[in-house]
Write an enzyme that holds these catalytic residues in place. Structure first.
Site, PDB file in Angstrom:
ATOM      1  N   GLU A   1     -26.270   0.063   0.115  1.00  0.00           N
ATOM      2  CA  GLU A   1     -26.638   1.469   0.250  1.00  0.00           C
ATOM      3  C   GLU A   1     -26.302   1.765   1.839  1.00  0.00           C
ATOM      4  O   GLU A   1     -26.283   0.857   2.850  1.00  0.00           O
ATOM      5  CB  GLU A   1     -28.199   1.000   0.346  1.00  0.00           C
ATOM      6  CG  GLU A   1     -28.985   2.361   0.499  1.00  0.00           C
ATOM      7  CD  GLU A   1     -30.489   2.119   0.526  1.00  0.00           C
ATOM      8  OE1 GLU A   1     -31.311   3.064   0.418  1.00  0.00           O
ATOM      9  OE2 GLU A   1     -31.003   0.875   0.566  1.00  0.00           O
TER      10      GLU A   1
ATOM     11  N   LYS B   1     -30.818  10.226  -1.717  1.00  0.00           N
ATOM     12  CA  LYS B   1     -31.855   9.871  -2.091  1.00  0.00           C
ATOM     13  C   LYS B   1     -33.014  10.507  -2.060  1.00  0.00           C
ATOM     14  O   LYS B   1     -33.295  11.386  -0.916  1.00  0.00           O
ATOM     15  CB  LYS B   1     -31.983   8.499  -1.130  1.00  0.00           C
ATOM     16  CG  LYS B   1     -33.347   7.731  -1.387  1.00  0.00           C
ATOM     17  CD  LYS B   1     -33.362   6.594  -0.455  1.00  0.00           C
ATOM     18  CE  LYS B   1     -34.528   5.357  -1.059  1.00  0.00           C
ATOM     19  NZ  LYS B   1     -34.368   4.257  -0.087  1.00  0.00           N
TER      20      LYS B   1
ATOM     21  N   CYS C   1     -32.003   1.847  -3.774  1.00  0.00           N
ATOM     22  CA  CYS C   1     -33.303   1.154  -3.509  1.00  0.00           C
ATOM     23  C   CYS C   1     -34.387   1.404  -4.347  1.00  0.00           C
ATOM     24  O   CYS C   1     -34.659   1.346  -5.627  1.00  0.00           O
ATOM     25  CB  CYS C   1     -33.230   1.277  -2.001  1.00  0.00           C
ATOM     26  SG  CYS C   1     -34.269  -0.035  -1.216  1.00  0.00           S
TER      27      CYS C   1
END
Length: 346
Positions: free
Chosen positions: A47, A129, A163
Site C-alpha cells: 500500500e 481508497k 487495507c
C-alpha cells in the site's frame, strides 16, 4: 484472448526508501525485473509504497506532523508522470502485470491510490481508497466508487482494495459482482504488531473463500534504522513492528506458499485458474448462491467532481453547454440511470 489456465504471481515485501521517491522507485523497478526473471506474470507491491506509507502519522501527534506531511507532498506521485512512465516501461519490457500503491498528488490533495499496469504497459486502473483509516484521514482525501471496477488484463480479471477497505463488505461485493478472478490486496505492514498480521490473514482468506478468487497480498517492511528515523521513542517504536502478512491465497482459502511475515523477500506461487470454477461450483456468492430479489447492491459509480457549470468544463463529463450555462438534465439523466439500475436489480 485465450484464457490462461496457470498464472505465476508474485508479492513483494520490501522496504521503501524513506528519503526519496526516486530511490523507492528504483527499488520497485529492480524488484519487477527480479520477479519477472523468476517467471512472474503479475507482481503486487504494498500500500502507498511510492514514495512511502505515512508511518509518521501513526506515531506523531498532528501538531508535529506538518513537516513530514509536506515532505510527502513533495515526493508524491502525479498520474501520469515520469514515475508512472517508468513503471509502465518496466511492465512492458518484462511482460508483467504490476500492481503498485502510491501516494497520489492531485493539486492540493493526496490520495491513497492503487495503479494497475497491464503487461503491455497500459495503465488499466487507477483507483483511490474510498475511506482512509483513523490517522490516515489527516493525510489523504477520499476516493469514490468509480474505482470499484474489475478490469480485464492479460492474465485475467483483476480487482483491488487497500487495507481496511476489506472491512467494507459492500466494496468487496462490488468487485465480486464483477467476477474478479485475481484480487489485489495491499496493506502497509510494519505496524501495530502481530495482531495486525493475524487479522489481515483472516480477512484475505475470507475474501478468497467468499469471492471464489485468488488473493495476492503485499505488505511493506521497515528496517530498525528506518523505525528509529521515524521516532526515537522506544515505546512508540513498538507500533512500527510486526503486522506483515505477504501472502498468496487460493479460492479455497489456502496459502499457496508460506507467507512472509518478517524481513524482505518476494513470494511466488502458481495460480491454477481452474480452482475458481471448483470453488464456485459449490458456492457462488453472486450467482447460484445469491438471492438478488431479496438482497442486492446499488452502487453509484460516477466519478465525483468539485465543480460543474464552468464555461471551461468538459461538456461530455459535466453537461455544460457551450454558452457556459449548466444543463441540469445531465445530472438528471445520470440519476435516472441509477434508478433504472436499481429497478432492474429488483
Amino acid at each position: 484472448m485465450e484464457k490462461k489456465m496457470t498464472v505465476r504471481a508474485a508479492a513483494a515485501q520490501i522496504a521503501p526508501d524513506l528519503t526519496s521517491r526516486e530511490k523507492t522507485l528504483a527499488r520497485v523497478l529492480e524488484t519487477i525485473a527480479e520477479a519477472a526473471a523468476k517467471g512472474a506474470e503479475i507482481i503486487v507491491f504494498p500500500e502507498t509504497f511510492v514514495p512511502w506509507y505515512p508511518y509518521f502519522s501513526f506515531v506523531l501527534p498532528p501538531v508535529l506532523s506538518g513537516r513530514e506531511h509536506l515532505r510527502l507532498y513533495e515526493e508524491a506521485v502525479t498520474v501520469p508522470s515520469a514515475a508512472t512512465d517508468a513503471v509502465a516501461a518496466a511492465a512492458r519490457e518484462h511482460g508483467v502485470v504490476v500492481a503498485l500503491g502510491v501516494n497520489e498528488r492531485d493539486h492540493g490533495s493526496l490520495y491513497n491510490t492503487q495503479l494497475l499496469f497491464d503487461a503491455d504497459g497500459r495503465l488499466i486502473l487507477k483507483r483511490r481508497k474510498i475511506t482512509p483509516t483513523y490517522h490516515e484521514r489527516m493525510i489523504w482525501g477520499q476516493g469514490d466508487a468509480s474505482g470499484l471496477t474489475v478490469v480485464d488484463s492479460s492474465i485475467g480479471r483483476l480487482g483491488a482494495l487497500a487495507c481496511w477497505e476489506h472491512y467494507n463488505p459492500l466494496a468487496r461485493y462490488a468487485l465480486m459482482a464483477q467476477h474478479e478472478e485475481i484480487h489485489i490486496a495491499q496493506f502497509p505492514g510494519s505496524m501495530v504488531g502481530p495482531i495486525f498480521a493475524e487479522q489481515m490473514e483472516v480477512t484475505i482468506r475470507h475474501h478468497a473463500l467468499e469471492s471464489g478468487c485468488f488473493v495476492v497480498n503485499a505488505t511493506g517492511w521497515l528496517t530498525e534504522e528506518q523505525i528509529n528515523s521515524i521516532t526515537p521513542d522506544q515505546g512508540l517504536q513498538k507500533a512500527l513492528r510486526g503486522g506483515c502478512m505477504t501472502a498468496i491465497i487460493s479460492p479455497e482459502g489456502k496459502h499457496l506458499a508460506p507467507p512472509i511475515t518478517e524481513g524482505e523477500g518476494i513470494l511466488i506461487a502458481d495460480l491454477d485458474m481452474s480452482l475458481i470454477t471448483k470453488r464456485k461450483r459449490m458456492m457462488d456468492s453472486v450467482g447460484h448462491y445469491a438471492r438478488p430479489e431479496l438482497l442486492h447492491l446499488v452502487m453509484d459509480g460516477r466519478a465525483t467532481q468539485p465543480m460543474v457549470g464552468s464555461a471551461h468544463s468538459f461538456e461530455a463529463n459535466t453537461g455544460t453547454k457551450s454558452d457556459g450555462q449548466y444543463d441540469v438534465s445531465a445530472d438528471r439523466d445520470a440519476d435516472q440511470r441509477v434508478a433504472v439500475l436499481r429497478s432492474q436489480a429488483r
